[in-house]
Design a protein around this motif. Structure first.
Motif, PDB file in Angstrom:
ATOM      1  N   ALA A  31       0.835  -1.209   0.000  1.00 50.01           N
ATOM      2  CA  ALA A  31       0.000   0.000   0.000  1.00 50.01           C
ATOM      3  C   ALA A  31       0.864   1.252   0.000  1.00 50.01           C
ATOM      4  O   ALA A  31       0.576   2.221  -0.714  1.00 50.01           O
ATOM      5  CB  ALA A  31      -0.937  -0.008   1.198  1.00 50.01           C
ATOM      6  N   GLY A  32       1.929   1.267   0.761  1.00 49.24           N
ATOM      7  CA  GLY A  32       2.840   2.408   0.781  1.00 49.24           C
ATOM      8  C   GLY A  32       3.503   2.637  -0.561  1.00 49.24           C
ATOM      9  O   GLY A  32       3.645   3.768  -1.023  1.00 49.24           O
ATOM     10  N   PHE A  33       3.935   1.544  -1.198  1.00 47.71           N
ATOM     11  CA  PHE A  33       4.548   1.649  -2.521  1.00 47.71           C
ATOM     12  C   PHE A  33       3.552   2.197  -3.532  1.00 47.71           C
ATOM     13  O   PHE A  33       3.881   3.077  -4.334  1.00 47.71           O
ATOM     14  CB  PHE A  33       5.057   0.280  -2.966  1.00 47.71           C
ATOM     15  N   THR A  34       2.332   1.696  -3.508  1.00 50.16           N
ATOM     16  CA  THR A  34       1.300   2.172  -4.436  1.00 50.16           C
ATOM     17  C   THR A  34       0.994   3.644  -4.202  1.00 50.16           C
ATOM     18  O   THR A  34       0.868   4.420  -5.159  1.00 50.16           O
ATOM     19  CB  THR A  34       0.017   1.328  -4.281  1.00 50.16           C
ATOM     20  N   LEU A  35       0.890   4.055  -2.958  1.00 47.80           N
ATOM     21  CA  LEU A  35       0.608   5.455  -2.635  1.00 47.80           C
ATOM     22  C   LEU A  35       1.741   6.363  -3.085  1.00 47.80           C
ATOM     23  O   LEU A  35       1.504   7.420  -3.674  1.00 47.80           O
ATOM     24  CB  LEU A  35       0.361   5.607  -1.127  1.00 47.80           C
ATOM     25  N   ASN A  39       1.592   9.338  -5.886  1.00 50.44           N
ATOM     26  CA  ASN A  39       2.043  10.699  -5.600  1.00 50.44           C
ATOM     27  C   ASN A  39       3.106  11.149  -6.593  1.00 50.44           C
ATOM     28  O   ASN A  39       3.120  12.302  -7.030  1.00 50.44           O
ATOM     29  CB  ASN A  39       2.581  10.806  -4.170  1.00 50.44           C
ATOM     30  N   LEU A  40       4.003  10.251  -6.962  1.00 49.85           N
ATOM     31  CA  LEU A  40       5.037  10.575  -7.935  1.00 49.85           C
ATOM     32  C   LEU A  40       4.423  10.923  -9.290  1.00 49.85           C
ATOM     33  O   LEU A  40       4.843  11.882  -9.947  1.00 49.85           O
ATOM     34  CB  LEU A  40       6.012   9.401  -8.074  1.00 49.85           C
ATOM     35  N   LYS A  41       3.413  10.165  -9.698  1.00 51.15           N
ATOM     36  CA  LYS A  41       2.729  10.471 -10.961  1.00 51.15           C
ATOM     37  C   LYS A  41       2.023  11.816 -10.892  1.00 51.15           C
ATOM     38  O   LYS A  41       2.044  12.587 -11.860  1.00 51.15           O
ATOM     39  CB  LYS A  41       1.722   9.368 -11.303  1.00 51.15           C
ATOM     40  N   SER A  42       1.403  12.125  -9.753  1.00 50.30           N
ATOM     41  CA  SER A  42       0.714  13.411  -9.589  1.00 50.30           C
ATOM     42  C   SER A  42       1.693  14.565  -9.692  1.00 50.30           C
ATOM     43  O   SER A  42       1.427  15.568 -10.354  1.00 50.30           O
ATOM     44  CB  SER A  42      -0.006  13.466  -8.246  1.00 50.30           C
ATOM     45  N   VAL A  43       2.832  14.431  -9.041  1.00 52.21           N
ATOM     46  CA  VAL A  43       3.842  15.490  -9.094  1.00 52.21           C
ATOM     47  C   VAL A  43       4.374  15.640 -10.518  1.00 52.21           C
ATOM     48  O   VAL A  43       4.575  16.761 -11.004  1.00 52.21           O
ATOM     49  CB  VAL A  43       4.981  15.200  -8.089  1.00 52.21           C
ATOM     50  N   GLY A  44       4.590  14.520 -11.206  1.00 51.93           N
ATOM     51  CA  GLY A  44       5.044  14.579 -12.594  1.00 51.93           C
ATOM     52  C   GLY A  44       4.029  15.267 -13.493  1.00 51.93           C
ATOM     53  O   GLY A  44       4.394  16.074 -14.351  1.00 51.93           O
ATOM     54  N   ASN A  45       2.740  14.974 -13.298  1.00 48.21           N
ATOM     55  CA  ASN A  45       1.689  15.632 -14.080  1.00 48.21           C
ATOM     56  C   ASN A  45       1.639  17.127 -13.793  1.00 48.21           C
ATOM     57  O   ASN A  45       1.448  17.928 -14.711  1.00 48.21           O
ATOM     58  CB  ASN A  45       0.330  14.988 -13.801  1.00 48.21           C
ATOM     59  N   MET A  46       1.797  17.502 -12.535  1.00 50.24           N
ATOM     60  CA  MET A  46       1.797  18.924 -12.193  1.00 50.24           C
ATOM     61  C   MET A  46       2.993  19.625 -12.832  1.00 50.24           C
ATOM     62  O   MET A  46       2.872  20.750 -13.327  1.00 50.24           O
ATOM     63  CB  MET A  46       1.816  19.113 -10.677  1.00 50.24           C
TER      64      MET A  46
END
Length: 184
Positions: A31-35, A39-46
């Motif tokens: 679950a931690g890895f998935t979260l 978050n990494l994808k969200s930051v990359g999209n931003m």
């Protein structure tokens, strides 16, 4: 003998509790890895969106500075601004990262500048008695403060995603420019 039987029951229970704990720890780590991956994808999209907005702003600045440039003889431009395409290399590596499609700027609103008695309003809306004293601006010709809408669509050449950016730009028009570009 009873003590040996009691130890065997505890050994099996400890194994089952240990296995359950390992499964729970594995679930928590997963679950931690998935979260963190999300978050990494969200930051990359931003970051990609911010780069796209920066590319759009760069193209809008070019359009805004060339909006209604005077002719070579100094006469005001009466040609309507045209839409353009701008290729932007955001990281200066020699490869275009974004394609910015700029729609033809449209005049949204124009209001006539007014002379309010003793003060004169000059280019850019600068006014006041002291700032224009000795400038030779005794009276203004017919001029119009106009607001132009510049709409862009930015496409990321790497991923194909697009972002829309709109910005308003203010420009001072002559009477001839107002009649040709903003009166309708």
């Amino acid at each position: 003998m009873p003590s040996t039987f009691h130890q065997r029951n505890q050994g099996g229970a400890a194994l089952i509790v240990g296995l359950i704990m390992l499964v729970l720890i594995t679930l928590v780590v997963t679950a931690g890895f998935t979260l963190s991956n999300t978050n990494l994808k969200s930051v990359g999209n931003m970051q990609n969106r911010n780069e796209a907005v920066a590319a759009a702003n760069r193209a809008i600045e070019v359009v805004a500075t060339s909006l209604l440039l005077p002719g070579v003889d100094g006469s005001p431009s009466l040609a309507a601004p045209q839409g353009t395409v701008s290729l932007v290399d955001i990281n200066n590596d020699g490869t275009n990262d974004y394609t910015v499609q700029i729609a033809a700027p449209t005049c949204v609103r124009a209001t006539k500048t007014t002379d309010t008695g003793g003060s004169t309003t000059g280019i850019g809306g600068i006014g006041g008695n002291a700032s224009t004293a000795g400038s030779g601006l005794a009276a203004l010709p017919d001029q119009y403060n106009s607001v132009w809408d510049i709409s862009t669509t930015v496409t990321d050449d790497r991923t194909g995603t697009s972002t829309a950016v709109r910005q308003g730009v203010r420009a001072l028009l002559s009477k001839a420019q107002f009649d040709a570009l903003c009166s309708s």
